[in-house]
Design a protein around this motif. Structure first.
Motif, PDB file in Angstrom:
ATOM      1  N   PHE A  96       0.805  -1.217   0.000  1.00 25.78           N
ATOM      2  CA  PHE A  96       0.000   0.000   0.000  1.00 25.78           C
ATOM      3  C   PHE A  96       0.841   1.272   0.000  1.00 25.78           C
ATOM      4  O   PHE A  96       0.319   2.360  -0.197  1.00 25.78           O
ATOM      5  N   GLU A  97       2.132   1.151   0.226  1.00 24.93           N
ATOM      6  CA  GLU A  97       3.012   2.310   0.083  1.00 24.93           C
ATOM      7  C   GLU A  97       3.150   2.702  -1.395  1.00 24.93           C
ATOM      8  O   GLU A  97       3.529   3.825  -1.711  1.00 24.93           O
ATOM      9  N   TYR A  98       2.824   1.774  -2.287  1.00 22.65           N
ATOM     10  CA  TYR A  98       2.993   2.004  -3.717  1.00 22.65           C
ATOM     11  C   TYR A  98       1.679   2.177  -4.472  1.00 22.65           C
ATOM     12  O   TYR A  98       1.617   2.928  -5.448  1.00 22.65           O
ATOM     13  N   THR A  99       0.640   1.488  -4.023  1.00 18.70           N
ATOM     14  CA  THR A  99      -0.641   1.570  -4.724  1.00 18.70           C
ATOM     15  C   THR A  99      -1.773   1.110  -3.814  1.00 18.70           C
ATOM     16  O   THR A  99      -1.556   0.297  -2.904  1.00 18.70           O
ATOM     17  N   ASP A 100      -2.967   1.631  -4.061  1.00 15.67           N
ATOM     18  CA  ASP A 100      -4.147   1.144  -3.354  1.00 15.67           C
ATOM     19  C   ASP A 100      -4.823   0.014  -4.122  1.00 15.67           C
ATOM     20  O   ASP A 100      -5.775  -0.601  -3.630  1.00 15.67           O
ATOM     21  N   LEU A 101      -4.345  -0.238  -5.330  1.00 16.22           N
ATOM     22  CA  LEU A 101      -4.890  -1.333  -6.131  1.00 16.22           C
ATOM     23  C   LEU A 101      -4.130  -2.613  -5.811  1.00 16.22           C
ATOM     24  O   LEU A 101      -3.225  -3.038  -6.535  1.00 16.22           O
ATOM     25  N   VAL A 102      -4.487  -3.205  -4.684  1.00 17.18           N
ATOM     26  CA  VAL A 102      -3.868  -4.444  -4.198  1.00 17.18           C
ATOM     27  C   VAL A 102      -4.960  -5.497  -4.080  1.00 17.18           C
ATOM     28  O   VAL A 102      -5.971  -5.279  -3.407  1.00 17.18           O
ATOM     29  N   GLU A 103      -4.759  -6.618  -4.729  1.00 17.88           N
ATOM     30  CA  GLU A 103      -5.716  -7.728  -4.665  1.00 17.88           C
ATOM     31  C   GLU A 103      -5.033  -8.941  -4.027  1.00 17.88           C
ATOM     32  O   GLU A 103      -4.323  -9.691  -4.683  1.00 17.88           O
ATOM     33  N   PRO A 104      -5.237  -9.156  -2.720  1.00 21.72           N
ATOM     34  CA  PRO A 104      -4.635 -10.321  -2.068  1.00 21.72           C
ATOM     35  C   PRO A 104      -5.296 -11.603  -2.563  1.00 21.72           C
ATOM     36  O   PRO A 104      -6.516 -11.676  -2.696  1.00 21.72           O
ATOM     37  N   LEU A 105      -4.483 -12.605  -2.837  1.00 22.40           N
ATOM     38  CA  LEU A 105      -4.993 -13.920  -3.210  1.00 22.40           C
ATOM     39  C   LEU A 105      -4.968 -14.865  -2.022  1.00 22.40           C
ATOM     40  O   LEU A 105      -5.761 -15.802  -1.937  1.00 22.40           O
ATOM     41  N   LYS A 119       4.453   6.468  -5.906  1.00 18.05           N
ATOM     42  CA  LYS A 119       5.846   6.917  -5.982  1.00 18.05           C
ATOM     43  C   LYS A 119       6.136   7.672  -7.281  1.00 18.05           C
ATOM     44  O   LYS A 119       7.221   8.250  -7.428  1.00 18.05           O
ATOM     45  N   GLY A 120       5.201   7.634  -8.217  1.00 16.64           N
ATOM     46  CA  GLY A 120       5.425   8.265  -9.503  1.00 16.64           C
ATOM     47  C   GLY A 120       6.541   7.608 -10.292  1.00 16.64           C
ATOM     48  O   GLY A 120       7.181   8.236 -11.148  1.00 16.64           O
ATOM     49  N   ASN A 121       6.777   6.343 -10.012  1.00 18.66           N
ATOM     50  CA  ASN A 121       7.849   5.603 -10.671  1.00 18.66           C
ATOM     51  C   ASN A 121       7.301   4.924 -11.924  1.00 18.66           C
ATOM     52  O   ASN A 121       6.398   4.090 -11.831  1.00 18.66           O
ATOM     53  N   PRO A 122       7.827   5.230 -13.105  1.00 20.49           N
ATOM     54  CA  PRO A 122       7.304   4.631 -14.335  1.00 20.49           C
ATOM     55  C   PRO A 122       7.723   3.186 -14.541  1.00 20.49           C
ATOM     56  O   PRO A 122       7.185   2.506 -15.410  1.00 20.49           O
ATOM     57  N   SER A 123       8.675   2.700 -13.756  1.00 19.81           N
ATOM     58  CA  SER A 123       9.197   1.353 -13.952  1.00 19.81           C
ATOM     59  C   SER A 123       8.589   0.365 -12.960  1.00 19.81           C
ATOM     60  O   SER A 123       8.903   0.380 -11.764  1.00 19.81           O
ATOM     61  N   ALA A 124       7.739  -0.519 -13.466  1.00 15.94           N
ATOM     62  CA  ALA A 124       7.143  -1.551 -12.611  1.00 15.94           C
ATOM     63  C   ALA A 124       8.215  -2.521 -12.119  1.00 15.94           C
ATOM     64  O   ALA A 124       8.121  -3.051 -11.006  1.00 15.94           O
ATOM     65  N   SER A 125       9.234  -2.741 -12.916  1.00 20.21           N
ATOM     66  CA  SER A 125      10.321  -3.642 -12.517  1.00 20.21           C
ATOM     67  C   SER A 125      11.080  -3.090 -11.314  1.00 20.21           C
ATOM     68  O   SER A 125      11.413  -3.824 -10.377  1.00 20.21           O
ATOM     69  N   MET A 126      11.343  -1.771 -11.342  1.00 17.13           N
ATOM     70  CA  MET A 126      12.032  -1.155 -10.204  1.00 17.13           C
ATOM     71  C   MET A 126      11.169  -1.190  -8.957  1.00 17.13           C
ATOM     72  O   MET A 126      11.661  -1.427  -7.856  1.00 17.13           O
ATOM     73  N   ILE A 127       9.872  -0.967  -9.130  1.00 18.59           N
ATOM     74  CA  ILE A 127       8.962  -1.020  -7.987  1.00 18.59           C
ATOM     75  C   ILE A 127       8.961  -2.416  -7.374  1.00 18.59           C
ATOM     76  O   ILE A 127       9.025  -2.579  -6.141  1.00 18.59           O
ATOM     77  N   ALA A 128       8.896  -3.450  -8.208  1.00 20.71           N
ATOM     78  CA  ALA A 128       8.900  -4.829  -7.713  1.00 20.71           C
ATOM     79  C   ALA A 128      10.178  -5.122  -6.929  1.00 20.71           C
ATOM     80  O   ALA A 128      10.142  -5.746  -5.868  1.00 20.71           O
ATOM     81  N   ALA A 129      11.316  -4.642  -7.443  1.00 25.75           N
ATOM     82  CA  ALA A 129      12.593  -4.862  -6.759  1.00 25.75           C
ATOM     83  C   ALA A 129      12.607  -4.149  -5.400  1.00 25.75           C
ATOM     84  O   ALA A 129      13.067  -4.708  -4.398  1.00 25.75           O
TER      85      ALA A 129
END
Length: 368
Positions: A96-105, A119-129
């Motif tokens: 939730f620090e990155y997005t409110d669109l979280v779907e727990p499985l 975070k305004g970060n365009p890179s999903a890969s960087m966010i995942a890391a």
């Protein structure tokens, strides 16, 4: 790509051997050893296995007796759901620090839509890391991730570099990735479906893509159109942060078969208490009660009733479970009993604004 919908940036985060890793985290003497969560006793079933145990062929849902034959050095540890929940909440807070669109499985995996993120970060890969690094720093646990344009591909990708890795499938790589993928790696293709596809000469995504939608529907029924789409990278399901729970249950497998209804009632009292605890924790009540009975020969029977009012207390649950237990004669001795509550009072929750609507008209610069 053959879809006109905007391309989204989806991350699937999956904790590595979560239950087993938590056990090793809390007891460092177990690190590097083959362990199984649950499965102890003569009739236990394994909930999870460490990577060390998996090298011997030990898997979840396997009987503890078989697992011990495969791995004589296997160490059995008890489940600890309160601890799993505690750490899961810490992990989810990071999401939730990155997005409110979280779907727990489940406690150990979730989808995140970071197309537009905090975070305004365009890179999903960087966010995942970053997310994986924070999970490690705050919990001591490793996570893997898959990053791509939809939930299906992200889910498949998260398994590619496990454990403690991530895989990005950028938009231009989606079709080549799916075409070279072994059909058994497609999420939703289980053992039975895999064998059925093999019989029709479908071993890879490329083989699947050669089949017409008519062929797939003829041989795989309603799933045919689904398979036709996913091999072309088409999967429209959005990340849904408000997943409404449809039912809640608890069950127990016994070390010895039970034939006395008196003994069954004693066990059901404890199961009903656990159902009450889970209902209260989820702040819900239910109208439909189902009693699950698994007999000695593994045949399964369910008995249900729907009430005029919602209930959540152990006393009212047991009152109705007794009716279900005595509703019919038992066919054999019993190895498992379970109680579930459905038709919950959360079917029309107060809806919040669908954040996903914000991204539909966004023009994206594709930077994965």
């Amino acid at each position: 790509m053959e879809s006109d919908l905007p391309i989204r940036k989806i991350i699937h985060v999956d904790m590595d051997a979560y239950y087993a890793s938590v056990a090793q985290l809390d007891d460092p003497s177990l690190v590097g050893k083959p362990i199984a969560v649950g499965g102890g006793g003569t009739r236990g079933v394994i909930s999870a296995a460490s990577y060390e145990a998996r090298t011997f062929g030990v898997r979840s849902a396997m009987s503890g007796a078989l697992a011990k034959k495969l791995c004589p050095e296997l160490i059995f540890v008890r489940t600890n759901f309160e601890r799993y929940q505690e750490l899961s909440e810490k992990i989810r807070a990071i999401f939730f620090e990155y997005t409110d669109l979280v779907e727990p499985l489940s406690l150990d995996e979730a989808y995140l839509d970071v197309t537009v993120n905090k975070k305004g970060n365009p890179s999903a890969s960087m966010i995942a890391a970053e997310i994986r690094e924070k999970i490690k720093a705050r919990t001591g646990l490793n996570a893997s991730a898959g990053i791509s344009i939809n939930k299906f591909i992200a889910k498949v990708a998260s398994d590619i570099n496990k454990p403690n890795g991530q895989k990005t499938v950028a938009p231009e790589d989606v079709l080549p990735f799916l075409e070279t993928l072994d059909i058994k790696k497609f999420y939703g293709v289980g053992k039975v479906m895999k064998e059925k596809m093999y019989r029709h000469g479908i071993y890879t995504g490329a083989d699947l893509k050669k089949k017409s939608v008519a062929f797939l529907q003829e041989h795989f029924g309603k799933s045919g159109a689904y398979y036709y789409d996913i091999v072309r990278g088409i999967h429209h399901s959005q990340v849904k942060p408000e997943r409404t729970r449809k039912s809640l249950a608890a069950e127990r497998t016994f070390s010895e078969n039970i034939s006395s209804e008196i003994f069954m009632l004693e066990r059901l009292e404890n199961i009903a208490l656990e159902v009450e605890r889970r209902l209260k924790k989820s702040k819900v009540a239910g109208r439909t009660i189902t009693l699950k009975i698994k007999y000695r020969d593994f045949t399964l029977q369910t008995r249900s009733k729907t009430l005029p009012l919602y209930i959540s207390s152990k006393e009212l649950i047991m009152e109705n479970v007794k009716d279900l237990l005595y509703q019919d004669e038992m066919r054999d001795s019993v190895r498992l009993l379970g109680i579930s509550m459905s038709n919950l009072n959360n079917e029309n929750p107060k809806k919040t604004k669908d954040i996903s609507e914000k991204i539909i008209d966004v023009q994206l610069k594709l930077d994965f």
